[in-house]
Scaffold this motif. Structure first.
Motif, mmCIF file in Angstrom:
data_model
loop_
_atom_site.group_PDB
_atom_site.id
_atom_site.type_symbol
_atom_site.label_atom_id
_atom_site.label_comp_id
_atom_site.label_asym_id
_atom_site.label_seq_id
_atom_site.Cartn_x
_atom_site.Cartn_y
_atom_site.Cartn_z
ATOM 1 N N PHE A 1 0.703 -1.348 -0.136
ATOM 2 C CA PHE A 1 0.070 -0.105 -0.086
ATOM 3 C C PHE A 1 0.894 1.340 0.068
ATOM 4 C CE2 PHE A 1 -3.400 -3.036 1.144
ATOM 5 C CZ PHE A 1 -4.223 -2.567 0.388
ATOM 6 N N PHE A 2 2.147 1.219 0.574
ATOM 7 C CA PHE A 2 3.038 2.276 0.700
ATOM 8 C C PHE A 2 3.275 2.683 -0.770
ATOM 9 C CE2 PHE A 2 7.394 3.998 0.157
ATOM 10 C CZ PHE A 2 7.523 4.515 1.686
ATOM 11 N N GLY A 3 3.671 1.379 -1.527
ATOM 12 C CA GLY A 3 3.927 1.450 -3.068
ATOM 13 C C GLY A 3 2.864 2.197 -3.794
ATOM 14 N N LEU A 4 1.542 1.376 -3.530
ATOM 15 C CA LEU A 4 0.416 1.721 -4.576
ATOM 16 C C LEU A 4 0.072 3.428 -4.256
ATOM 17 C CD1 LEU A 4 -2.017 -0.971 -3.646
ATOM 18 C CD2 LEU A 4 -0.955 -0.523 -5.829
ATOM 19 N N GLY A 5 0.304 3.677 -2.858
ATOM 20 C CA GLY A 5 0.184 5.209 -2.866
ATOM 21 C C GLY A 5 1.096 6.170 -3.605
ATOM 22 N N SER A 6 2.237 5.779 -3.511
ATOM 23 C CA SER A 6 3.476 6.260 -4.187
ATOM 24 C C SER A 6 3.172 6.433 -5.832
ATOM 25 C CB SER A 6 4.700 5.364 -3.911
ATOM 26 O OG SER A 6 5.859 6.331 -4.651
ATOM 27 N N VAL A 7 2.617 5.274 -6.260
ATOM 28 C CA VAL A 7 2.277 5.273 -7.540
ATOM 29 C C VAL A 7 1.111 6.261 -7.943
ATOM 30 C CG1 VAL A 7 1.018 3.919 -9.603
ATOM 31 C CG2 VAL A 7 2.927 2.891 -8.157
ATOM 32 N N ALA A 8 0.088 6.311 -7.022
ATOM 33 C CA ALA A 8 -1.039 7.317 -7.381
ATOM 34 C C ALA A 8 -0.515 8.701 -7.127
ATOM 35 C CB ALA A 8 -2.112 6.965 -6.250
ATOM 36 N N GLY A 9 0.487 8.729 -6.016
ATOM 37 C CA GLY A 9 0.919 10.122 -5.951
ATOM 38 C C GLY A 9 1.754 10.769 -7.316
ATOM 39 N N SER A 10 2.519 9.786 -7.521
ATOM 40 C CA SER A 10 3.400 10.312 -8.597
ATOM 41 C C SER A 10 2.328 10.598 -9.736
ATOM 42 C CB SER A 10 4.535 9.131 -9.029
ATOM 43 O OG SER A 10 5.176 8.943 -7.970
#
Length: 402
Positions: free
Chosen positions: A60-69
């Motif tokens: 979820f850390f990574g998914l949030g990073s994808v969405a944020g980027s």
């Protein structure tokens, strides 16, 4: 010694004052993000989550990073990098403070997703700002200066973070993270207002090329995503390896990770300047950097001697100092073809995807097959990343001949 110091300072000449301000803002922000290197330890020890739970949270850390980027790139092209950076920094500070009150697995997954979505809108905006504030010939060195700020903050952050944990507990880290994000926002508003800043290289294409049709960029994207999976082990599984296999304390882990940032602060700019003088192809330099990071994992399996941790960190640090400035500069060069926010968001997403798969797969692997076998798998992924970079170099030469 005086000549050496003079030559060192000369490597920083010619960079705009806006790049220096942006670096200071980044330094303040990164010095505070000391929760991140200790996140896996906090989740395991502070909240008593299992390895699998930690891996899921990191997804979820990574998914949030994808969405944020992705969101950051879109908003940067629509409303401009300044507003995106300002809002992202402030809200990230608030969310870091609130994160300490979340204790359930579901709550932490949701909270870390929201936090990273907000936090990583900053990255594409910052890259576009950096490109705009830099002369074309200074872009790689400007990227390097930003990385120096990140790593100076990162070298201080874990060391101070270890001390905070030993005295105030993990909750103190969340407060420091939040306050420093707010301080960075205040500095941004006061020194980098669009009316005060000089735009040195603003690229505006009337008919920008779509990033989706740029085949060379997507080969590069895959190589960076694979490299990111390997590199990000230093933020999840490697701290656990230090503790569980070599029995280092939090302070010792913080000092070892902090040494990486301190070495980069001292040596990266001279190294990048020296490599630029050789006028080597950026892709070739990325390959060299990737090989060194690969070696940093292989040496860990060669001996149980505790000093090998320093050797591994040395290889990783030198490889990182080569890989990141030149990969970032390569992405900014490709971004001139189209909408810069779109290109730089996908460059950021390559590492965000690594957060999605890297942390979870690393945690799962060490749980099922142990640390040594995990490092062999990371070696294989790193080789695959190198093959994509070799393909990129070959395809680029073909295009240049046409």
């Amino acid at each position: 010694m005086k000549k050496l110091f003079t030559n060192y300072l000369a490597t920083f000449k010619g960079l705009s004052k806006e790049v220096w301000w942006l670096s200071l803002i980044t330094l303040i922000n990164r010095a505070g993000t000391m929760v991140i290197p200790f996140l896996s330890l906090y989740l395991k020890e502070g909240l008593n989550f299992t390895f699998s739970d930690v891996g899921l949270i990191m997804v979820f850390f990574g998914l949030g990073s994808v969405a944020g980027s992705r969101l950051g790139g879109y908003l940067t092209d629509k409303i401009g990098y300044y507003k995106v950076m300002q809002v992202s920094l402030f809200l990230t500070g608030v969310l870091f403070v609130l994160l300490q009150y979340v204790t359930t697995l579901f709550g932490f997954c949701a909270s870390i997703f929201v936090l990273m979505t907000v936090a990583d809108t900053f990255r594409p905006a910052m890259f576009v700002a950096l490109s705009s504030y830099s002369k074309p010939e200074n872009k790689t060195r400007s990227v390097t200066l930003i990385r120096l700020a990140i790593n100076l903050g990162f070298s201080a952050g874990p060391a101070v973070g270890g001390l905070i944990i030993s005295t105030l507990g993990y909750q103190g880290l969340f407060w420091v993270d939040g306050v420093t994000c707010v301080l960075a926002t205040i500095l941004l508003v006061n020194v980098l207002h669009p009316k005060k800043a000089r735009i040195l290289d603003e690229i505006k294409n009337e008919n920008p090329a779509s990033v989706y049709s740029d085949k060379l960029f997507w080969i590069f994207f895959v190589a960076m995503a694979l490299f990111g999976v390997v590199f990000l082990q230093y933020f999840s599984t490697i701290p656990l390896y230090y503790r569980d296999v070599h029995h280092l304390s939090e302070i010792e882990i913080g000092l070892l990770l902090g040494a990486n940032g301190f070495i980069i602060f001292l040596l990266e700019m001279p190294l990048v300047t020296w490599l630029e003088d050789f006028k080597q192809n950026k892709i070739t330099l990325m390959i060299i950097g990737g090989v060194l990071v690969t070696l940093s994992f292989i040496v860990l399996n060669m001996t149980g001697w505790i000093g090998i941790l320093i050797v591994g960190m040395f290889f990783m640090t030198i490889g990182e100092m080569i890989m990141f400035p030149f990969s970032n500069a390569y992405a900014m060069e490709r971004a001139k073809r189209g909408s810069q926010g779109q290109y730089m968001s996908w460059y950021s997403i390559s590492f965000s995807l690594a957060h999605v798969f890297g942390h979870f797969s690393g945690m799962h692997l060490i749980d099922k097959i142990g640390f040594d076998n995990t490092w062999y798998i990371m070696f294989g992924l790193s080789l695959l990343s190198g093959l994509f970079l070799l393909m990129l170099r070959y395809k680029t030469k073909q295009v240049e001949k046409i």
